[in-house]
Design a protein around this motif. Structure first.
Motif, PDB file in Angstrom:
ATOM      1  N   LEU A   1      37.188  31.640  38.725  1.00 32.04           N
ATOM      2  CA  LEU A   1      36.446  32.945  38.420  1.00 32.04           C
ATOM      3  C   LEU A   1      36.519  33.725  39.701  1.00 32.04           C
ATOM      4  CD1 LEU A   1      33.627  31.785  36.000  1.00 32.04           C
ATOM      5  CD2 LEU A   1      35.853  32.778  35.290  1.00 32.04           C
ATOM      6  N   PHE A   2      36.095  33.225  40.664  1.00 30.67           N
ATOM      7  CA  PHE A   2      36.121  34.050  41.945  1.00 30.67           C
ATOM      8  C   PHE A   2      37.412  34.437  42.315  1.00 30.67           C
ATOM      9  CE2 PHE A   2      32.157  31.327  43.779  1.00 30.67           C
ATOM     10  CZ  PHE A   2      31.376  32.271  42.738  1.00 30.67           C
ATOM     11  N   MET A   3      38.406  33.637  42.344  1.00 29.57           N
ATOM     12  CA  MET A   3      39.741  34.205  42.634  1.00 29.57           C
ATOM     13  C   MET A   3      40.179  35.213  41.647  1.00 29.57           C
ATOM     14  SD  MET A   3      42.450  34.252  44.469  1.00 29.57           S
ATOM     15  CE  MET A   3      42.184  33.057  45.899  1.00 29.57           C
ATOM     16  N   TYR A   4      39.994  35.104  40.419  1.00 38.13           N
ATOM     17  CA  TYR A   4      40.562  36.248  39.525  1.00 38.13           C
ATOM     18  C   TYR A   4      39.541  37.648  39.856  1.00 38.13           C
ATOM     19  CZ  TYR A   4      41.079  38.647  35.243  1.00 38.13           C
ATOM     20  OH  TYR A   4      41.406  39.621  34.069  1.00 38.13           O
ATOM     21  N   ALA A   5      38.229  37.277  40.296  1.00 35.65           N
ATOM     22  CA  ALA A   5      37.557  38.637  40.774  1.00 35.65           C
ATOM     23  C   ALA A   5      38.189  39.166  41.779  1.00 35.65           C
ATOM     24  CB  ALA A   5      36.092  38.290  40.643  1.00 35.65           C
ATOM     25  N   LEU A   6      38.548  38.524  42.809  1.00 36.58           N
ATOM     26  CA  LEU A   6      39.187  38.983  44.245  1.00 36.58           C
ATOM     27  C   LEU A   6      40.289  39.688  43.999  1.00 36.58           C
ATOM     28  CD1 LEU A   6      39.429  39.340  47.104  1.00 36.58           C
ATOM     29  CD2 LEU A   6      40.316  37.065  46.947  1.00 36.58           C
ATOM     30  N   LEU A   7      41.124  38.886  43.043  1.00 36.98           N
ATOM     31  CA  LEU A   7      42.558  39.707  42.800  1.00 36.98           C
ATOM     32  C   LEU A   7      42.581  40.965  42.033  1.00 36.98           C
ATOM     33  CD1 LEU A   7      44.652  36.496  42.148  1.00 36.98           C
ATOM     34  CD2 LEU A   7      45.198  38.396  43.742  1.00 36.98           C
ATOM     35  N   ARG A   8      41.297  41.010  41.195  1.00 38.84           N
ATOM     36  CA  ARG A   8      41.451  42.260  40.398  1.00 38.84           C
ATOM     37  C   ARG A   8      40.663  43.579  41.247  1.00 38.84           C
ATOM     38  NH1 ARG A   8      43.332  44.338  36.558  1.00 38.84           N
ATOM     39  NH2 ARG A   8      41.566  44.523  34.793  1.00 38.84           N
ATOM     40  N   SER A   9      39.895  43.211  42.225  1.00 37.88           N
ATOM     41  CA  SER A   9      39.215  44.003  43.093  1.00 37.88           C
ATOM     42  C   SER A   9      40.286  44.429  44.013  1.00 37.88           C
ATOM     43  CB  SER A   9      38.030  43.337  43.881  1.00 37.88           C
ATOM     44  OG  SER A   9      38.786  42.375  44.710  1.00 37.88           O
ATOM     45  N   LEU A  10      41.345  43.862  44.210  1.00 41.04           N
ATOM     46  CA  LEU A  10      42.593  44.189  45.104  1.00 41.04           C
ATOM     47  C   LEU A  10      43.594  44.854  44.343  1.00 41.04           C
ATOM     48  CD1 LEU A  10      42.784  41.056  47.280  1.00 41.04           C
ATOM     49  CD2 LEU A  10      41.843  43.181  48.106  1.00 41.04           C
ATOM     50  N   GLY A  11      43.344  45.257  43.336  1.00 38.27           N
ATOM     51  CA  GLY A  11      44.266  46.076  42.249  1.00 38.27           C
ATOM     52  C   GLY A  11      45.112  45.427  41.538  1.00 38.27           C
ATOM     53  N   THR A  12      45.211  44.129  41.260  1.00 33.34           N
ATOM     54  CA  THR A  12      46.046  43.167  40.610  1.00 33.34           C
ATOM     55  C   THR A  12      45.858  43.304  39.124  1.00 33.34           C
ATOM     56  OG1 THR A  12      46.077  41.893  42.650  1.00 33.34           O
ATOM     57  CG2 THR A  12      47.178  41.056  40.647  1.00 33.34           C
ATOM     58  N   GLY A  13      46.693  43.509  38.251  1.00 33.27           N
ATOM     59  CA  GLY A  13      46.696  43.360  36.690  1.00 33.27           C
ATOM     60  C   GLY A  13      45.952  42.055  36.378  1.00 33.27           C
ATOM     61  N   PRO A  14      45.511  42.082  34.881  1.00 36.53           N
ATOM     62  CA  PRO A  14      45.088  40.905  34.430  1.00 36.53           C
ATOM     63  C   PRO A  14      46.114  39.817  34.556  1.00 36.53           C
ATOM     64  CG  PRO A  14      44.626  42.583  33.163  1.00 36.53           C
ATOM     65  CD  PRO A  14      45.797  43.230  34.374  1.00 36.53           C
ATOM     66  N   SER A  15      47.090  39.904  34.293  1.00 38.77           N
ATOM     67  CA  SER A  15      48.128  38.802  34.138  1.00 38.77           C
ATOM     68  C   SER A  15      48.192  37.995  35.442  1.00 38.77           C
ATOM     69  CB  SER A  15      49.495  38.998  33.704  1.00 38.77           C
ATOM     70  OG  SER A  15      50.117  40.025  34.175  1.00 38.77           O
ATOM     71  N   GLY A  16      48.579  39.020  36.725  1.00 32.77           N
ATOM     72  CA  GLY A  16      48.745  38.911  38.028  1.00 32.77           C
ATOM     73  C   GLY A  16      47.201  37.825  38.411  1.00 32.77           C
ATOM     74  N   SER A  17      46.208  38.485  38.114  1.00 37.12           N
ATOM     75  CA  SER A  17      45.007  37.710  38.698  1.00 37.12           C
ATOM     76  C   SER A  17      44.663  36.309  37.837  1.00 37.12           C
ATOM     77  CB  SER A  17      43.809  38.719  38.071  1.00 37.12           C
ATOM     78  OG  SER A  17      43.878  39.878  38.695  1.00 37.12           O
ATOM     79  N   PHE A  18      45.338  36.167  36.532  1.00 37.16           N
ATOM     80  CA  PHE A  18      45.151  35.028  35.863  1.00 37.16           C
ATOM     81  C   PHE A  18      46.015  34.112  36.730  1.00 37.16           C
ATOM     82  CE2 PHE A  18      46.575  31.779  32.869  1.00 37.16           C
ATOM     83  CZ  PHE A  18      45.185  31.605  32.131  1.00 37.16           C
ATOM     84  N   VAL A  19      47.389  34.245  36.835  1.00 32.74           N
ATOM     85  CA  VAL A  19      48.198  33.275  37.744  1.00 32.74           C
ATOM     86  C   VAL A  19      47.581  32.892  38.999  1.00 32.74           C
ATOM     87  CG1 VAL A  19      50.471  33.108  38.861  1.00 32.74           C
ATOM     88  CG2 VAL A  19      50.208  34.163  36.516  1.00 32.74           C
TER      89      VAL A  19
END
Length: 802
Positions: free
Chosen positions: A131-149
Motif C-alpha cells: 500500500l505504501f509503494m502504491y501510494a508513492l507511485l500515485r503521488s509521482l504521477g503514475t497510473g493505477p496499473s503502473g502503481s499496481f505493478v
C-alpha cells in the motif's frame, strides 16, 4: 442568458467533471488496493485462516526469546526490563535496538505469544509495503496499473521474500517505511505544502530506526537525501531558494532522531562498549559482500539453488547468495524498454530510480570492488556489516522503474510502441532458441553460464547445477513468451491496452508467487517441540530455584534457546555484545568466538575457573534431552577478603594461573581502581569459615543480597559490569567496581549488611525525555495544521461570494 448564468453553468459542469474524475480515480485506487491486499492474504493464507505458525531461523533463533522475555516481564511484573540477564552472561535490553521494544507495529507481541504474533505481524508489514509503494507511485504521477505493478514488485520480490524465509524480522519491519518516507518528502517539496510532511517523514524514519535495523535506516537516509537533491526545483536557483530543501531535510533528520532517541541514546553507550566498536577492520565490515556473479539472480533467482530446498551448489557464501538475490520478476525488466520521460516528473523519477539502482548494486559488491575502501572511510560505513544488504535500495528503485515502465506501456503508441515491442519479441526469440539448444545439449549450459560460476562451487555438483540452471532458464523463457505475447497483442491492436495491462498485472503476481513459493514457511512442529522441552525441563531442572547459569550444547533452535525457556546462559546469538565478554570467552576457549562471530554455544573444554566465575551450574544437551551438574561452579554471590591490582592486559592471565585463588583475591585494574582498602585480615581458612553471602531477591534490574563479612572486603557478584548500575550497602550509596575483568564487585565493611544493586542508567531517562518532547511537538504541529486547514476551508465560501 446573462454572462453570469453562463459562467455559473460552466463552473457547475467543470465541477461535475472534476467530481467524476476524482470518483473514477478513487474507484481504481480502491480496486488496486483491494487486489494488493488480497495478494498479501494469499501469501499468508495459512496464518490468517488456518492458524499455522510462521517459522524462520531468526524468528526462533533470535526473536522468540527476546519477545518472550519482554512479554513475561510486562505481564508478570508490569514493567519493561532495562537489562537482559539471559544471554552472554547478561547485557543491556532496552539499549539494544533489535529488541524493538518501542517499535509501534510490534504491538501484537505485548498481547500474545511470540510464535503466534510472528505471522500476523509479518502479514501487516507485507501488506503495508504494497500500500505504501502504491501510494508513492500515485503521488509521482503514475497510473493505477503502473502503481499496481510497482507495488507488487516491492511486496513480492526475491530479496524480501528470502529475508522473510530467513526470519529476519527487523529487516522486513525496516523495509516497508522507505516508500512512505519518500512519499511525504515528495509532498513536502511541493509549493504551498506544509512542513508537517517533513516532520511526519521524520516520524516514520524514527519508526524505521526503532524497528531494529539502523543499517537500513542509514540506507533510507541516503535515499531520502538523494531524492531531495533530484527533485529540488532547479529553476531560479538562489541562496534563498535553498532554505526550503535544507529545512525539509533538517526537520526530517531532527524529528526522526528525536522519535527514536528513547533507544538511540542508550544504544550509543552500548555500541561503544560492544564488539562492533572494536571489530571495524575492513575485512570484517565487508563480510557478506555481494559477488559480481550474483547479478545473474536478476533473471534466474534460483541459479545457485533454491534456499527453500537447500539444494545449493555453492558453499561459503550463503550470506550473500541466494538469500540476497536481485529478482524482481521478469516483467519489470521488460517494462524498462517502455519507460517514457514525457514530463519532468517522469524524468526525475527515472533518473532517481536508475541512479539509485546502479549505486546500490555497486555498493552491495563491497570488498569485490576496490573502490569500497573509499566508501569504508565515510561515517557509519565502518560500523555496518554485509554490504549486500543495500540491495534493499536496489529493489525499491526497480519497483519505481517497473511502475513507470507500465505507465509508458499504457501511454506509448504508433511506431515508437511497435519498435520497443519488437525489441522484446526479438529478445524472446533468442531465449527460445537458447532454451532449445540447452534441451538438445545440456553440457552447453555450463559453458554458456561459465562467467557466473563462483569459485565456491562444491566439487561434484556440476550435474546438479546444470539441471537447476536448465530448469530455471526454461521457466524464465516461458514467462518471457507469455509477456511478449500480451505485448504483441496490445501492439497490433488485437486487444486494448487496459486488458493487456490487466493481463500483465496478473502475470507479475503469478511470477512472484511462483518463484518465491515456499518462502513463507510454517513450523508448528518446531514450536510444539519447544513447548515440550520447556515442560520437561520445568519438571526436572526447573525445580532448582537457585540463581545460576547454564551452558547449552549446540541445538537446532540456536544459542538463544535458553532465553526462551527461561534459563540464563553464557552463550548467545546477537550481533552486539560486550567486547570484554568476547575477550573473556576467548580466554576460556579461543575456538568459541572469533572476530566477526555473532553467536556461540557452550563447550565444556576450556579454562574451568572462568566458567566457574560465570556461575555455570548446569550443562544441557537438548538433542539428547539430558543435563548434568557442574560441581566446581561458584555461587552467584560470595565474599572475597583481599584484592590485587594489575594492568588490564594482565588480569585474564592471572585469573587462570593454577596458584591463584579467586575466592581469596579479586583482581582490579590499575586504570579504574580508586583507593586501596587497608585492613588487617585474618588467615584465609578463618575467613572462609566465617563469611557468608546469599541472594535474597533477584530480578533483571534489581538484586538484593546479604553478606556477613568477618573483615572489610568485597562482595563479588557473578554479574556483568556495565555503566548505569548503582549500589547501596545498608541504604547508603556504595561504588560498584569492576573485578576479575568482567564482574561487579562492591566493597563492604565488616559485619552483616544488606546490599542492593539496581540498573537505572541516565541514558534511558535522557532518551525518554527527548522522545516524549519530540512526540509532543509532532502532536502540537498536527493540531495547528488541522486548525489552519479548517479555518482556511471556512474562508473559501466567502471568497467565492466576493
Amino acid at each position: 442568458m446573462t454572462h453570469g448564468e453562463l459562467f455559473t453553468i460552466k463552473m457547475k459542469t467543470e465541477s461535475r467533471h472534476c467530481e467524476n474524475s476524482i470518483s473514477y480515480r478513487v474507484k481504481w485506487d480502491l480496486l488496486c488496493a483491494l487486489l494488493l491486499t488480497a495478494f498479501c492474504i494469499f501469501l499468508f493464507w495459512k496464518t490468517i485462516f488456518e492458524g499455522h505458525l510462521l517459522f524462520g531461523s531468526d524468528f526462533v533463533g533470535f526473536y522468540q526469546g527476546m519477545k518472550q522475555f519482554l512479554y513475561d516481564q510486562v505481564h508478570d511484573h508490569g514493567s519493561i526490563p532495562y537489562w537482559n540477564p539471559y544471554i552472554f552472561g547478561g547485557m543491556p535490553f532496552w539499549a539494544h535496538l533489535e529488541s524493538t521494544i518501542f517499535y509501534p507495529l510490534d504491538f501484537l507481541f505485548w498481547f500474545m505469544a511470540p510464535e503466534t504474533a510472528f505471522g500476523y505481524t509479518m502479514f501487516i508489514h507485507i501488506m503495508l509495503a504494497a500500500l505504501f509503494m502504491y501510494a508513492l507511485l500515485r503521488s509521482l504521477g503514475t497510473g493505477p496499473s503502473g502503481s499496481f505493478v510497482g507495488a507488487a514488485v516491492f511486496t513480492g520480490n526475491g530479496f524480501i521474500m528470502a529475508t522473510l524465509y530467513d526470519g529476519q524480522m527487523f529487516r522486513v519491519q525496516a523495509y516497508i517505511w522507505l516508500p512512505m518516507i519518500i512519499f511525504l518528502l515528495n509532498r513536502a517539496q511541493k509549493p504551498g505544502n506544509s512542513s508537517l510532511n517533513a516532520v511526519m517523514a521524520g516520524l516514520f524514519w524514527g519508526f524505521q530506526i526503532l524497528s531494529g535495523s539502523p543499517q537500513d535506516a542509514l540506507y533510507a537516509l541516503m535515499a531520502a537525501f538523494f531524492f531531495c537533491l533530484v527533485f529540488f526545483p532547479k529553476k531560479n536557483l538562489t541562496v534563498k531558494s535553498l532554505f526550503k530543501p535544507a529545512g525539509i531535510l533538517f526537520l526530517f533528520v531532527v524529528f526522526g532522531l528525536g522519535t527514536a532517541a528513547i533507544q538511540i541514546i542508550p544504544a550509543i553507550e552500548f555500541i561503544r562498549l560492544s564488539v562492533r566498536s572494536v571489530f571495524d577492520a575492513y575485512e570484517l565490515v565487508t563480510l557478506g559482500s555481494y559477488p559480481l556473479e550474483g547479478i545473474i539472480t536478476a533473471v534466474i533467482p534460483d541459479f545457485f539453488g533454491r534456499y527453500v530446498n537447500g539444494d545449493f551448489w555453492v558453499s561459503n557464501v550463503p550470506w550473500s547468495i541466494p538469500l540476497y538475490n536481485l529478482y524482481v520478476g521478469i516483467l519489470p525488466l521488460i517494462l524498462i524498454f517502455f519507460i517514457s520521460d514525457s514530463n519532468g516528473t517522469d524524468r526525475k523519477v527515472v533518473y532517481f530510480a536508475g541512479a539509485l539502482a546502479i549505486g546500490a548494486f555497486f555498493l552491495s559488491l563491497g570488498a569485490n570492488t576496490p573502490l569500497y575502501k573509499l566508501i569504508y572511510l565515510l561515517p557509519g560505513f565502518d560500523r555496518i556489516r554485509a554490504p549486500a544488504k543495500i540491495i534493499y535500495l536496489y529493489v525499491f528503485a526497480l519497483s519505481l522503474l517497473a511502475g513507470k515502465g507500465m505507465d509508458g506501456f499504457m501511454k506509448l503508441s504508433g511506431r515508437t510502441f511497435l519498435r520497443r515491442a519488437g525489441i522484446v519479441l526479438a529478445a524472446t526469440l533468442v531465449l527460445i532458441l537458447l532454451d532449445g539448444i540447452f534441451h538438445w545439449n545440456k553440457s552447453f549450459i555450463f559453458s554458456f553460464f561459465s562467467p557466473f560460476i563462483l569459485d565456491e562451487m562444491i566439487i561434484g555438483k556440476t550435474a546438479h547445477a546444470t539441471g537447476i540452471i536448465g530448469d530455471e532458464f526454461h521457466i524464465m523463457t516461458l514467462l518471457c513468451i507469455a509477456i511478449s505475447l500480451v505485448i504483441f497483442l496490445g501492439a497490433k491492436g488485437f486487444t486494448n491496452k487496459k486488458l493487456a495491462a490487466a493481463l500483465l498485472c496478473m502475470l507479475i503476481l503469478f511470477d512472484l508467487a511462483y518463484m518465491n513459493r515456499g518462502a513463507i514457511r510454517y513450523g508448528d512442529n518446531g514450536y510444539e517441540w519447544t513447548r515440550k522441552t520447556r515442560d520437561n525441563l520445568s519438571q526436572s531442572l526447573g525445580q532448582d530455584k537457585s540463581i545460576s547459569r547454564v551452558g547449552s550444547y549446540p541445538n537446532p533452535m540456536g544459542p538463544n534457546f535458553e532465553m526462551l525457556l527461561g534459563y540464563q546462559t553464557v552463550s548467545g546469538y546477537n550481533p552486539l555484545y560486550l567486547h570484554r565478554y568476547y575477550e573473556y570467552i576467548r580466554k576460556y576457549n579461543p575456538s568459541l568466538l572469533r572476530p566477526g562471530n555473532v553467536s556461540f554455544f557452550y563447550h565444556p573444554k576450556g579454562e574451568t575457573v572462568l566458567m566457574d566465575l560465570l556461575n555455570v551450574k548446569y550443562e544441557i544437551s537438548h538433542t539428547d534431552g539430558t543435563y548434568s551438574i557442574r560441581n566446581s561452579n561458584f555461587p552467584r554471590v560470595f565474599f572475597v577478603p583481599d584484592h590485587e591490582v594489575l594492568e588490564q592486559s594482565q588480569i585474564l592471565d592471572r585469573l587462570v594461573q593454577p596458584d591463584f585463588d579467586v575466592k581469596q583475591k579479586v583482581l582490579f585494574e590499575t586504570e579504574d581502581f580508586p583507593a586501596l582498602i587497608k585492613n588487617q585480615k585474618p588467615a584465609p581458612d578463618i575467613l572462609s569459615a566465617k563469611s557468608k553471602a546469599e541472594i535474597l531477591s533477584w530480578a533483571p534490574d534489581e538484586i538484593l543480597a546479604s553478606v556477613n563479612a568477618p573483615v572489610p572486603g568485597y562482595l563479588f557478584f557473578s554479574e556483568i559490569y556495565y555503566p548505569g548500575w548503582t549500589a547501596f550497602v545498608d541504604d547508603f550509596p556504595a561504588p560498584i567496581m569492576r573485578g576479575d575483568y568482567l564482574f561487579r564487585v562492591i566493597p563492604v565493611p565488616k559485619g552483616y549488611h544488606r546490599v542492593k544493586m539496581a540498573f537505572n542508567p541516565p541514558t534511558i531517562k535522557w532518551g525518554i525525555g527527548i522522545t516524549s518532547l519530540t512526540l509532543f511537538l509532532i502532536a502540537i504541529l498536527s493540531v495547528l495544521h488541522c486548525f489552519g486547514r479548517s479555518r482556511l476551508s471556512r474562508r473559501r465560501p466567502e471568497q467565492r461570494v466576493l
